[in-house]
Design a protein around this motif. Structure first.
Motif, PDB file in Angstrom:
ATOM      1  N   GLY A   1      77.236  32.420  20.306  1.00  0.00           N
ATOM      2  CA  GLY A   1      76.770  31.039  20.415  1.00  0.00           C
ATOM      3  C   GLY A   1      77.383  30.163  19.341  1.00  0.00           C
ATOM      4  O   GLY A   1      77.411  30.530  18.162  1.00  0.00           O
ATOM      5  N   HIS A   2      77.898  29.017  19.760  1.00  0.00           N
ATOM      6  CA  HIS A   2      78.513  28.044  18.867  1.00  0.00           C
ATOM      7  C   HIS A   2      77.713  26.752  18.893  1.00  0.00           C
ATOM      8  O   HIS A   2      77.111  26.411  19.910  1.00  0.00           O
ATOM      9  CB  HIS A   2      79.948  27.742  19.312  1.00  0.00           C
ATOM     10  N   GLY A   3      77.765  26.036  17.784  1.00  0.00           N
ATOM     11  CA  GLY A   3      77.087  24.753  17.673  1.00  0.00           C
ATOM     12  C   GLY A   3      78.062  23.597  17.648  1.00  0.00           C
ATOM     13  O   GLY A   3      79.243  23.739  17.955  1.00  0.00           O
ATOM     14  N   THR A   4      77.537  22.468  17.245  1.00  0.00           N
ATOM     15  CA  THR A   4      78.232  21.182  17.352  1.00  0.00           C
ATOM     16  C   THR A   4      79.070  20.856  16.118  1.00  0.00           C
ATOM     17  O   THR A   4      78.953  19.773  15.540  1.00  0.00           O
ATOM     18  CB  THR A   4      77.189  20.078  17.585  1.00  0.00           C
ATOM     19  N   VAL A   5      79.934  21.763  15.708  1.00  0.00           N
ATOM     20  CA  VAL A   5      80.767  21.564  14.520  1.00  0.00           C
ATOM     21  C   VAL A   5      81.803  20.474  14.786  1.00  0.00           C
ATOM     22  O   VAL A   5      82.546  20.531  15.765  1.00  0.00           O
ATOM     23  CB  VAL A   5      81.475  22.873  14.116  1.00  0.00           C
ATOM     24  N   GLN A   6      81.838  19.492  13.883  1.00  0.00           N
ATOM     25  CA  GLN A   6      82.800  18.392  13.994  1.00  0.00           C
ATOM     26  C   GLN A   6      84.013  18.650  13.109  1.00  0.00           C
ATOM     27  O   GLN A   6      84.037  19.614  12.343  1.00  0.00           O
ATOM     28  CB  GLN A   6      82.111  17.081  13.593  1.00  0.00           C
ATOM     29  N   ALA A   7      85.006  17.789  13.200  1.00  0.00           N
ATOM     30  CA  ALA A   7      86.268  17.972  12.471  1.00  0.00           C
ATOM     31  C   ALA A   7      86.060  18.089  10.965  1.00  0.00           C
ATOM     32  O   ALA A   7      86.784  18.818  10.294  1.00  0.00           O
ATOM     33  CB  ALA A   7      87.222  16.822  12.786  1.00  0.00           C
ATOM     34  N   ASP A   8      85.059  17.392  10.426  1.00  0.00           N
ATOM     35  CA  ASP A   8      84.802  17.456   8.979  1.00  0.00           C
ATOM     36  C   ASP A   8      83.884  18.607   8.591  1.00  0.00           C
ATOM     37  O   ASP A   8      83.497  18.743   7.431  1.00  0.00           O
ATOM     38  CB  ASP A   8      84.242  16.130   8.475  1.00  0.00           C
ATOM     39  N   GLY A   9      83.520  19.454   9.560  1.00  0.00           N
ATOM     40  CA  GLY A   9      82.666  20.596   9.290  1.00  0.00           C
ATOM     41  C   GLY A   9      81.173  20.297   9.408  1.00  0.00           C
ATOM     42  O   GLY A   9      80.355  21.215   9.374  1.00  0.00           O
ATOM     43  N   SER A  10      80.818  19.026   9.540  1.00  0.00           N
ATOM     44  CA  SER A  10      79.401  18.677   9.701  1.00  0.00           C
ATOM     45  C   SER A  10      78.954  18.958  11.142  1.00  0.00           C
ATOM     46  O   SER A  10      79.781  19.210  12.019  1.00  0.00           O
ATOM     47  CB  SER A  10      79.176  17.199   9.361  1.00  0.00           C
ATOM     48  N   LEU A  11      77.637  18.912  11.360  1.00  0.00           N
ATOM     49  CA  LEU A  11      77.069  19.177  12.673  1.00  0.00           C
ATOM     50  C   LEU A  11      76.507  17.906  13.294  1.00  0.00           C
ATOM     51  O   LEU A  11      75.967  17.057  12.588  1.00  0.00           O
ATOM     52  CB  LEU A  11      75.921  20.199  12.557  1.00  0.00           C
ATOM     53  N   ILE A  12      76.624  17.798  14.603  1.00  0.00           N
ATOM     54  CA  ILE A  12      75.872  16.777  15.334  1.00  0.00           C
ATOM     55  C   ILE A  12      74.440  17.298  15.389  1.00  0.00           C
ATOM     56  O   ILE A  12      74.211  18.462  15.728  1.00  0.00           O
ATOM     57  CB  ILE A  12      76.432  16.582  16.755  1.00  0.00           C
ATOM     58  N   ILE A  13      73.486  16.458  15.040  1.00  0.00           N
ATOM     59  CA  ILE A  13      72.084  16.860  14.934  1.00  0.00           C
ATOM     60  C   ILE A  13      71.236  15.997  15.873  1.00  0.00           C
ATOM     61  O   ILE A  13      71.524  14.821  16.071  1.00  0.00           O
ATOM     62  CB  ILE A  13      71.582  16.659  13.478  1.00  0.00           C
ATOM     63  N   GLY A  14      70.187  16.587  16.414  1.00  0.00           N
ATOM     64  CA  GLY A  14      69.216  15.805  17.166  1.00  0.00           C
ATOM     65  C   GLY A  14      68.833  16.449  18.479  1.00  0.00           C
ATOM     66  O   GLY A  14      69.503  17.348  18.978  1.00  0.00           O
ATOM     67  N   ARG A  15      67.730  15.975  19.015  1.00  0.00           N
ATOM     68  CA  ARG A  15      67.164  16.485  20.261  1.00  0.00           C
ATOM     69  C   ARG A  15      67.449  15.495  21.388  1.00  0.00           C
ATOM     70  O   ARG A  15      67.246  14.291  21.231  1.00  0.00           O
ATOM     71  CB  ARG A  15      65.667  16.676  20.083  1.00  0.00           C
TER      72      ARG A  15
END
Length: 153
Positions: free
Chosen positions: A38-52
């Motif tokens: 399972g992979h998450g919402t990793v962005q180009a800068d390494g941060s994650l998209i967060i939220g429901r």
């Protein structure tokens, strides 16, 4: 064209291949099959998209988040296999959507990833079987987590 050429034509950038946040492997090779955790919402800068979805994010924002998860999966494939060209086809995608209980359009969200895979490997090889399900929560409050199974050449 090859999957690498199709990806380049899309003009998209891969995020860094995510590192495991627990005791597991990002992918496992078993003969001609490649299982991707399972992979998450990793962005180009390494941060994650967060939220429901349905609370913090709209369905369209959720679909873009699922596309970002697809890019993270591609980054893991490329980092571990050397090239997307080693992948023959998508076998299965399991998409999990962090959403409010009244949300019912889980497949729409996961289409963000599925459409990306279809663009990279073509409709014949880029579309596999799929499940799209709602979850009460996901790690770090990410909106989407996706795991996949691929067949290799």
């Amino acid at each position: 064209m090859t999957p690498e050429a199709y990806f380049e034509k899309l003009g998209l950038a891969l995020p860094p291949a995510p590192q495991p946040l627990g005791v597991y492997k990002p992918l496992l090779l078993d003969g001609k099959y490649c299982y991707v955790s399972g992979h998450g919402t990793v962005q180009a800068d390494g941060s994650l998209i967060i939220g429901r979805i349905g609370q913090d994010l709209s369905p369209d924002e959720g679909k873009l988040a699922a596309r970002q998860v697809g890019l993270a999966i591609l980054a893991t494939l490329k980092a571990n296999l050397g090239s997307l060209n080693r992948v023959k086809r998508v076998i299965k995608v399991l998409g999990m959507v962090n959403c409010v209980t009244s949300f019912e359009k889980h497949p729409f969200i996961i289409n963000g990833c599925s459409e990306l895979f279809a663009q990279v490997w073509g409709e014949e090889n880029g579309i596999g079987v799929r499940s799209a399900v709602g979850m009460g929560s996901l790690p770090d409050n990410i909106p989407v987590e996706i795991e996949a199974l691929f067949e290799l050449h």
